[in-house]
Design a protein around this motif. Structure first.
Motif, PDB file in Angstrom:
ATOM      1  N   VAL A  21      74.019   9.051  45.285  1.00 57.00           N
ATOM      2  CA  VAL A  21      74.828  10.108  45.488  1.00 57.00           C
ATOM      3  C   VAL A  21      75.906   9.707  46.092  1.00 57.00           C
ATOM      4  N   PRO A  22      77.059  10.001  45.428  1.00 52.74           N
ATOM      5  CA  PRO A  22      78.507   9.535  45.957  1.00 52.74           C
ATOM      6  C   PRO A  22      78.877  10.333  47.071  1.00 52.74           C
ATOM      7  N   ARG A  23      79.854   9.971  47.757  1.00 55.08           N
ATOM      8  CA  ARG A  23      80.288  10.722  49.084  1.00 55.08           C
ATOM      9  C   ARG A  23      80.910  12.156  48.380  1.00 55.08           C
ATOM     10  N   GLY A  24      80.393  13.134  49.203  1.00 55.32           N
ATOM     11  CA  GLY A  24      80.948  14.513  48.817  1.00 55.32           C
ATOM     12  C   GLY A  24      80.222  15.131  47.616  1.00 55.32           C
ATOM     13  N   GLN A  25      79.394  14.598  47.055  1.00 55.62           N
ATOM     14  CA  GLN A  25      78.578  15.211  45.900  1.00 55.62           C
ATOM     15  C   GLN A  25      77.418  15.865  46.552  1.00 55.62           C
ATOM     16  N   VAL A  26      77.096  17.123  45.467  1.00 52.33           N
ATOM     17  CA  VAL A  26      75.893  17.937  45.746  1.00 52.33           C
ATOM     18  C   VAL A  26      75.035  17.529  44.683  1.00 52.33           C
ATOM     19  N   LEU A  27      73.879  17.025  44.933  1.00 55.11           N
ATOM     20  CA  LEU A  27      72.900  16.622  43.814  1.00 55.11           C
ATOM     21  C   LEU A  27      71.859  17.278  43.832  1.00 55.11           C
ATOM     22  N   GLY A  28      71.437  17.800  42.832  1.00 57.27           N
ATOM     23  CA  GLY A  28      70.145  18.680  42.701  1.00 57.27           C
ATOM     24  C   GLY A  28      69.067  17.781  42.441  1.00 57.27           C
ATOM     25  N   LEU A  29      67.800  18.124  42.831  1.00 61.46           N
ATOM     26  CA  LEU A  29      66.405  17.438  42.529  1.00 61.46           C
ATOM     27  C   LEU A  29      65.513  18.481  41.604  1.00 61.46           C
ATOM     28  N   MET A  30      65.224  18.412  40.617  1.00 63.11           N
ATOM     29  CA  MET A  30      64.300  19.288  40.070  1.00 63.11           C
ATOM     30  C   MET A  30      63.250  18.408  39.543  1.00 63.11           C
ATOM     31  N   GLY A  31      62.127  19.396  39.397  1.00 69.20           N
ATOM     32  CA  GLY A  31      60.944  18.644  38.595  1.00 69.20           C
ATOM     33  C   GLY A  31      59.749  19.438  38.798  1.00 69.20           C
ATOM     34  N   GLY A  32      58.614  19.214  38.285  1.00 69.09           N
ATOM     35  CA  GLY A  32      57.492  19.853  38.525  1.00 69.09           C
ATOM     36  C   GLY A  32      56.716  20.000  39.914  1.00 69.09           C
ATOM     37  N   SER A  33      55.771  20.785  40.090  1.00 74.44           N
ATOM     38  CA  SER A  33      55.039  20.683  41.461  1.00 74.44           C
ATOM     39  C   SER A  33      54.385  19.299  41.154  1.00 74.44           C
ATOM     40  N   GLY A  34      54.681  18.800  42.627  1.00 70.37           N
ATOM     41  CA  GLY A  34      53.922  17.429  43.019  1.00 70.37           C
ATOM     42  C   GLY A  34      54.736  16.317  42.418  1.00 70.37           C
ATOM     43  N   THR A  35      55.965  16.477  42.105  1.00 72.11           N
ATOM     44  CA  THR A  35      56.832  15.154  41.455  1.00 72.11           C
ATOM     45  C   THR A  35      57.448  14.617  42.365  1.00 72.11           C
ATOM     46  N   GLY A  36      57.396  15.028  43.727  1.00 69.52           N
ATOM     47  CA  GLY A  36      57.956  14.338  44.984  1.00 69.52           C
ATOM     48  C   GLY A  36      59.148  14.580  45.277  1.00 69.52           C
ATOM     49  N   LYS A  37      59.700  15.980  45.081  1.00 66.16           N
ATOM     50  CA  LYS A  37      61.067  16.341  45.441  1.00 66.16           C
ATOM     51  C   LYS A  37      61.278  16.384  47.070  1.00 66.16           C
ATOM     52  N   SER A  38      60.339  17.233  47.613  1.00 65.22           N
ATOM     53  CA  SER A  38      60.387  17.121  49.155  1.00 65.22           C
ATOM     54  C   SER A  38      59.985  15.891  49.857  1.00 65.22           C
ATOM     55  N   VAL A  39      59.080  14.979  49.082  1.00 68.14           N
ATOM     56  CA  VAL A  39      58.977  13.717  49.496  1.00 68.14           C
ATOM     57  C   VAL A  39      60.171  12.755  49.646  1.00 68.14           C
ATOM     58  N   THR A  40      60.946  13.036  48.562  1.00 67.63           N
ATOM     59  CA  THR A  40      62.326  12.210  48.719  1.00 67.63           C
ATOM     60  C   THR A  40      63.229  12.694  49.748  1.00 67.63           C
ATOM     61  N   LEU A  41      63.226  13.995  49.943  1.00 66.20           N
ATOM     62  CA  LEU A  41      64.151  14.270  51.262  1.00 66.20           C
ATOM     63  C   LEU A  41      63.619  13.824  52.333  1.00 66.20           C
ATOM     64  N   ARG A  42      62.314  13.867  52.333  1.00 69.18           N
ATOM     65  CA  ARG A  42      61.738  13.020  53.983  1.00 69.18           C
ATOM     66  C   ARG A  42      62.215  11.790  53.813  1.00 69.18           C
TER      67      ARG A  42
END
Length: 255
Positions: A35-56
């Motif tokens: 993620v470059p400086r100042g960018q807004v990156l979206g994370l998409m994927g099905g349930s259980g693919t690790g999106k919130s795990v990635t944030l943590r």
């Protein structure tokens, strides 16, 4: 995976071949993205693919089994307790449910991070609270309790709290969760407004395409434990990868 690269000094968040399992459940299987400086990156994927795990992982609540999770070039799992606390002071986290303390007023909820992490005077804290409530377009909400405001207003308070310390990084976990389409649209517009004015680097976990289209500069699609697709938002919403086409369906091309 489509490869979008920036110079190394401009990379604020980097996942490099990150693996994470819980018991026998393999969640992240070599995920890599930047993620470059100042960018807004979206994370998409099905349930259980690790999106919130990635944030943590970014905020240091989880440690990878292997691989690197870097914030501004420093591997988060290697940070000391003190260094991690300092890093978290420079981050804002917007929770799915708002996570407001019910017996405190809106203003008192916003004051907590400043009281705990700064030496600002009461008048300085009051000024910052007024500034952030104005920024999220609810200037008169300070004396209300969370039970006295709508779900959409709670989301705005959550945004204000995430911004109260002027963070360099903002993490959004399903910011549209529980909102009807009209209120979700207003939150999306506010998030984009914050991105344009505040210039913070952000990660957005979201499943609604309207949020992704409005808010995000780039999008990563998590599939099979990896970052299968990483594209600019306009390209992402016109998918060519078979798994992404299947996931987004006809809704994507009408976004």
């Amino acid at each position: 995976m489509t490869d979008l690269k920036s110079s190394s000094e401009d990379i604020i968040i980097r996942f490099k071949d990150v693996y994470k399992s819980f018991g026998r459940h393999d969640i992240l299987k070599g995920i890599s993205f930047e993620v470059p400086r100042g960018q807004v990156l979206g994370l998409m994927g099905g349930s259980g693919t690790g999106k919130s795990v990635t944030l943590r992982h970014v905020i240091g609540l989880l440690k990878p089994d292997s691989g690197r999770v870097e914030v501004e070039g420093r591997n988060v799992p290697d940070l000391t307790k003190h260094e991690l606390a300092d890093l978290r002071k420079r981050m804002g986290y917007v929770f799915q449910e708002g996570a407001l303390i019910n017996w405190l007023t809106v203003a008192e909820n916003l004051a907590l991070p400043l009281q705990e992490n700064t030496k600002l005077s009461k008048s300085e804290i009051d000024d910052l609270i007024a500034e952030k409530l104005k920024m999220v377009h609810i200037p008169d909400a300070g004396e209300k309790l969370p039970s006295e405001i709508s779900g959409g207003m709670k989301k705005r308070v959550g945004l204000a709290r995430a911004l109260i310390t002027d963070p360099d990084i903002i993490l959004y976990d399903e910011p549209n969760a529980g909102l009807d389409p009209q209120i979700a649209r207003s939150i999306n517009e506010l998030m984009r407004e914050i991105a344009d004015q505040h210039h913070a680097t952000a990660l957005v976990v979201e499943h609604r395409l309207e949020c992704i289209e409005t808010v995000c500069d780039e999008v990563v699609f998590l599939y099979g434990g990896k970052a299968l697709v990483h594209e600019k938002t306009a390209d992402f919403l016109r998918p060519t990868h078979p798994q992404l086409i299947e996931f987004l369906g006809p809704e994507a091309r009408n976004a």
